[in-house]
Design a protein around this motif. Sequence first.
Motif, mmCIF file in Angstrom:
data_model
loop_
_atom_site.group_PDB
_atom_site.id
_atom_site.type_symbol
_atom_site.label_atom_id
_atom_site.label_comp_id
_atom_site.label_asym_id
_atom_site.label_seq_id
_atom_site.Cartn_x
_atom_site.Cartn_y
_atom_site.Cartn_z
ATOM 1 N N HIS A 278 -18.744 -14.667 35.638
ATOM 2 C CA HIS A 278 -18.318 -13.436 36.311
ATOM 3 C C HIS A 278 -17.137 -12.797 35.580
ATOM 4 O O HIS A 278 -16.051 -12.654 36.148
ATOM 5 N N PRO A 279 -17.328 -12.373 34.338
ATOM 6 C CA PRO A 279 -16.202 -11.785 33.604
ATOM 7 C C PRO A 279 -15.675 -10.510 34.264
ATOM 8 O O PRO A 279 -14.514 -10.154 34.082
ATOM 9 N N HIS A 280 -16.517 -9.833 35.041
ATOM 10 C CA HIS A 280 -16.080 -8.618 35.721
ATOM 11 C C HIS A 280 -15.102 -8.905 36.852
ATOM 12 O O HIS A 280 -14.486 -7.983 37.390
ATOM 13 N N LEU A 281 -14.947 -10.189 37.209
ATOM 14 C CA LEU A 281 -14.011 -10.585 38.251
ATOM 15 C C LEU A 281 -12.780 -11.289 37.679
ATOM 16 O O LEU A 281 -12.043 -11.938 38.421
ATOM 17 N N LEU B 192 -15.920 -26.732 36.593
ATOM 18 C CA LEU B 192 -16.781 -25.827 37.347
ATOM 19 C C LEU B 192 -16.135 -24.454 37.486
ATOM 20 O O LEU B 192 -16.814 -23.426 37.344
ATOM 21 N N ARG B 193 -14.844 -24.425 37.748
ATOM 22 C CA ARG B 193 -14.161 -23.137 37.898
ATOM 23 C C ARG B 193 -14.229 -22.330 36.599
ATOM 24 O O ARG B 193 -14.442 -21.115 36.619
ATOM 25 N N GLU B 194 -14.064 -23.014 35.474
ATOM 26 C CA GLU B 194 -14.182 -22.316 34.188
ATOM 27 C C GLU B 194 -15.588 -21.760 33.988
ATOM 28 O O GLU B 194 -15.767 -20.648 33.458
ATOM 29 N N ALA B 195 -16.592 -22.490 34.428
ATOM 30 C CA ALA B 195 -17.970 -22.020 34.304
ATOM 31 C C ALA B 195 -18.210 -20.805 35.201
ATOM 32 O O ALA B 195 -18.868 -19.838 34.786
ATOM 33 N N ILE B 196 -17.687 -20.844 36.414
ATOM 34 C CA ILE B 196 -17.819 -19.700 37.327
ATOM 35 C C ILE B 196 -17.101 -18.487 36.750
ATOM 36 O O ILE B 196 -17.606 -17.357 36.788
ATOM 37 N N THR C 213 -11.336 -14.308 44.660
ATOM 38 C CA THR C 213 -12.790 -14.271 44.741
ATOM 39 C C THR C 213 -13.412 -15.343 43.858
ATOM 40 O O THR C 213 -14.371 -16.024 44.260
ATOM 41 N N LEU C 214 -12.869 -15.526 42.664
ATOM 42 C CA LEU C 214 -13.397 -16.554 41.771
ATOM 43 C C LEU C 214 -13.240 -17.943 42.363
ATOM 44 O O LEU C 214 -14.139 -18.786 42.250
ATOM 45 N N ARG C 215 -12.130 -18.199 43.018
ATOM 46 C CA ARG C 215 -11.948 -19.523 43.628
ATOM 47 C C ARG C 215 -12.913 -19.710 44.793
ATOM 48 O O ARG C 215 -13.488 -20.787 44.974
ATOM 49 N N ARG C 216 -13.105 -18.683 45.604
ATOM 50 C CA ARG C 216 -14.076 -18.785 46.702
ATOM 51 C C ARG C 216 -15.478 -19.075 46.156
ATOM 52 O O ARG C 216 -16.214 -19.896 46.713
ATOM 53 N N LEU C 217 -15.860 -18.384 45.087
ATOM 54 C CA LEU C 217 -17.167 -18.621 44.484
ATOM 55 C C LEU C 217 -17.291 -20.045 43.960
ATOM 56 O O LEU C 217 -18.345 -20.686 44.089
ATOM 57 N N THR C 218 -16.210 -20.546 43.373
ATOM 58 C CA THR C 218 -16.222 -21.915 42.852
ATOM 59 C C THR C 218 -16.399 -22.917 43.979
ATOM 60 O O THR C 218 -17.199 -23.862 43.874
#
Length: 240
Positions: free
Chosen positions: A61-64, A53-57, A70-75
């Motif tokens: 969001h390549p801009h992040l 899932l983290r890889e998909a997130i 932030t990516l971990r929070r989104l995941t």
Amino acid sequence: MNPQVRAITLDLDDTLWPFAPIGARVEVVQHAWLAEHCPRTAARFPLAEMRVLREAINAEHPHLAHDFSTLRRLTLARAMELAGDDPALAEPAFQAFYAERNRVECYPDAIGALQRIAARLPVAAITNGNADLARIGLREHFAFQLGASEHGAAKPDPGIFRAACERLGEAPHHVLHVGDDIELDVLGAHRAGLRTCWIHRDDLHPDPVWPHAHVRPDLAFPTLDALADWLDAHLQDDVA
């Protein structure tokens, strides 16, 4: 190398401490927190599935790409939504992860060497990671910490190195960047006009052969205290 070095920029992960043990622990700690507080999320997303899932997130969001937090929070929020838990719990889940992420064990030479270097020259941390020097207890040795998330781009982008030099008030050719990663640290800093020092610790570089013919680091040492010794020997006249 001309020893006219007036400031140091320093990488953190795998330069001051090994990252592999941290990376192994944080996922386990995060999952244990989820199992206690968000059991549906923990059941639906065990360690392997959470990585997927983290890889998909990350791909969404390549801009992040420069902002791991932030990516971990989104995941975490996405996982909770999909599992039927309250996504408001993403922040406390992240804080459980982040506390463990900042529980580091420095290399044996690192703290003493850092103290010696910081007593002689201003030192700024440049990191792509999300370590917090204040939480770790090393902030007092640094003029400042500049992370990729704050800057908006990650090493080897030359902008992050030049931004650190500007904050230090020094021209790039008077700043020595110190780090373990050949591409991110040495080549990136070189392209930005800084002097470079490759720290090739045995755990990551058991056979430290420099792979590039077109550019070489100005200095190379297996430990940080070897760099501190070099600075003591070559900058003593500037301090006297």
